[in-house]
Design a protein around this motif. Structure first.
Motif, short mmCIF file in Angstrom:
data_model
loop_
_atom_site.label_atom_id
_atom_site.label_comp_id
_atom_site.label_asym_id
_atom_site.label_seq_id
_atom_site.Cartn_x
_atom_site.Cartn_y
_atom_site.Cartn_z
N LEU A 84 0.82 -1.21 0.00
CA LEU A 84 0.00 0.00 0.00
C LEU A 84 0.85 1.26 0.00
CD1 LEU A 84 -2.96 -0.97 2.34
CD2 LEU A 84 -2.70 -1.29 -0.12
N LYS A 85 2.01 1.19 0.65
CA LYS A 85 2.94 2.34 0.60
C LYS A 85 3.35 2.59 -0.85
CE LYS A 85 5.03 1.87 5.14
NZ LYS A 85 6.20 1.43 5.89
N LYS A 86 3.58 1.51 -1.58
CA LYS A 86 3.99 1.63 -2.98
C LYS A 86 2.88 2.29 -3.81
CE LYS A 86 5.88 -1.04 -6.80
NZ LYS A 86 6.29 -2.35 -7.29
N ILE A 87 1.64 1.88 -3.58
CA ILE A 87 0.51 2.49 -4.30
C ILE A 87 0.41 3.96 -3.93
CG2 ILE A 87 -2.01 2.53 -4.54
CD1 ILE A 87 -1.90 -0.57 -4.15
N ALA A 88 0.49 4.26 -2.64
CA ALA A 88 0.38 5.65 -2.19
C ALA A 88 1.50 6.51 -2.77
CB ALA A 88 0.41 5.70 -0.65
N GLN A 89 2.70 5.98 -2.80
CA GLN A 89 3.84 6.74 -3.31
C GLN A 89 3.79 6.90 -4.83
OE1 GLN A 89 6.98 4.49 -1.49
NE2 GLN A 89 6.73 5.51 0.47
N SER A 90 3.01 6.06 -5.51
CA SER A 90 2.91 6.16 -6.97
C SER A 90 1.95 7.28 -7.40
CB SER A 90 2.46 4.84 -7.57
OG SER A 90 1.08 4.61 -7.32
N LEU A 91 1.17 7.80 -6.46
CA LEU A 91 0.23 8.86 -6.80
C LEU A 91 1.00 10.14 -7.09
CD1 LEU A 91 -2.42 8.26 -3.98
CD2 LEU A 91 -2.51 7.46 -6.35
N PRO A 92 0.57 10.90 -8.09
CA PRO A 92 1.26 12.16 -8.37
C PRO A 92 1.20 13.11 -7.18
CG PRO A 92 -0.55 11.80 -9.94
CD PRO A 92 -0.57 10.68 -8.97
N LYS A 93 2.24 13.91 -7.00
CA LYS A 93 2.25 14.86 -5.89
C LYS A 93 1.11 15.86 -6.00
CE LYS A 93 7.23 14.66 -5.12
NZ LYS A 93 7.41 14.06 -3.84
N ASP A 94 0.79 16.27 -7.21
CA ASP A 94 -0.26 17.25 -7.46
C ASP A 94 -1.57 16.52 -7.74
OD1 ASP A 94 -1.98 19.24 -8.38
OD2 ASP A 94 -0.53 20.08 -9.81
N ILE A 95 -2.55 16.69 -6.87
CA ILE A 95 -3.85 16.02 -7.03
C ILE A 95 -4.49 16.34 -8.38
CG2 ILE A 95 -5.17 17.86 -5.88
CD1 ILE A 95 -6.97 15.62 -4.71
N ASN A 96 -4.22 17.51 -8.92
CA ASN A 96 -4.79 17.91 -10.20
C ASN A 96 -4.23 17.11 -11.37
OD1 ASN A 96 -6.54 20.13 -9.32
ND2 ASN A 96 -4.61 21.05 -8.68
N LYS A 97 -3.13 16.40 -11.16
CA LYS A 97 -2.54 15.56 -12.21
C LYS A 97 -2.93 14.09 -12.06
CE LYS A 97 1.20 18.69 -13.11
NZ LYS A 97 2.60 18.97 -13.16
N ALA A 98 -3.71 13.78 -11.02
CA ALA A 98 -4.12 12.39 -10.80
C ALA A 98 -5.21 11.99 -11.79
CB ALA A 98 -4.63 12.24 -9.36
N THR A 99 -5.13 10.77 -12.27
CA THR A 99 -6.16 10.20 -13.14
C THR A 99 -7.36 9.78 -12.29
OG1 THR A 99 -5.31 7.95 -12.92
CG2 THR A 99 -4.37 9.31 -14.71
N ASP A 100 -8.46 9.43 -12.95
CA ASP A 100 -9.62 8.91 -12.22
C ASP A 100 -9.23 7.71 -11.37
OD1 ASP A 100 -11.42 10.80 -13.16
OD2 ASP A 100 -12.30 9.48 -14.68
N LYS A 101 -8.45 6.81 -11.94
CA LYS A 101 -8.02 5.62 -11.21
C LYS A 101 -7.20 6.01 -9.99
CE LYS A 101 -5.15 1.49 -11.59
NZ LYS A 101 -4.29 0.67 -12.44
N GLN A 102 -6.29 6.94 -10.13
CA GLN A 102 -5.45 7.36 -9.00
C GLN A 102 -6.28 8.05 -7.92
OE1 GLN A 102 -2.68 9.46 -11.51
NE2 GLN A 102 -1.08 7.91 -11.17
#
Length: 194
Positions: A84-102
């Motif tokens: 889960l740390k790996k999934i969390a760390q894979s999220l972009p730093k900027d929420i505005n750049k996150a995909t729907d899946k992220q």
């Protein structure tokens, strides 16, 4: 506003309980180890089963309406297992750049965070709507409203109702080894989205 939210969510249950957004959420919830009925119930409330993907007045984004501050919270959670740390760390730093899946992953990590913070499952709606630590301390929904004007107790009650409806539809996820529609679902039309 809470009553209008409840009416809309409940009235749209049959039309949306098996839509593409719910099917996309199922494998992500399974991967993160979140009770998929809880995840579906929260998505139903937060975005009308994923069909309303607008940014809220308070800045919440995505199908699980994750707040920018909450989006970054799971990234720092030392209690998460490595996966889960790996999934969390894979999220972009900027929420505005996150995909729907992220954004969905961030919302699911929030649910997992509540579980690790020892929020009672019957208070997950209250804790998702407000600060989990405050709900744990209070051991009940809070006497607060969210940015949309929904009282925390109303949100919590709606969550409990939706959880039961989803559980009646899909069955108890703790009693199933696979996602609904793969082998164990009584609803043969449900298949996990790829």
């Amino acid at each position: 506003k809470g009553l209008a939210l409840a009416e809309k969510t409940i009235n749209n249950f049959d039309a949306n309980i098996n839509n593409q957004h719910v099917r996309q959420l199922l494998p992500l919830a399974n991967e993160i180890g979140v009770n998929w009925n809880a995840a579906i119930a929260l998505m139903a409330i937060e975005s009308n089963y994923g069909t309303d993907n607008r940014v809220s007045e308070s800045g919440a984004m995505g199908k699980l309406q994750i707040m920018p501050a909450t989006y970054h919270n799971p990234k720092d959670n030392k209690k998460f297992p490595d996966k889960l740390k790996k999934i969390a760390q894979s999220l972009p730093k900027d929420i505005n750049k996150a995909t729907d899946k992220q954004l969905m992953q961030a919302g699911l990590l929030r649910i997992k965070y509540m579980e690790l913070k020892k929020v009672k499952p019957e208070l997950w709606g209250a804790a998702y709507n407000q600060k989990a630590e405050d709900v744990v301390r209070n051991d009940a929904p809070l006497d607060k409203t969210d940015g949309a004007g929904t009282h925390n107790a109303d949100f919590s009650n709606l969550y409990l109702d939706m959880y039961q409806r989803v559980n009646d539809y899909y069955g108890d996820p703790t009693a199933q080894e696979e996602l609904p529609g793969v082998n164990v679902s009584k609803h043969s039309g449900l298949t996990a989205a790829e």
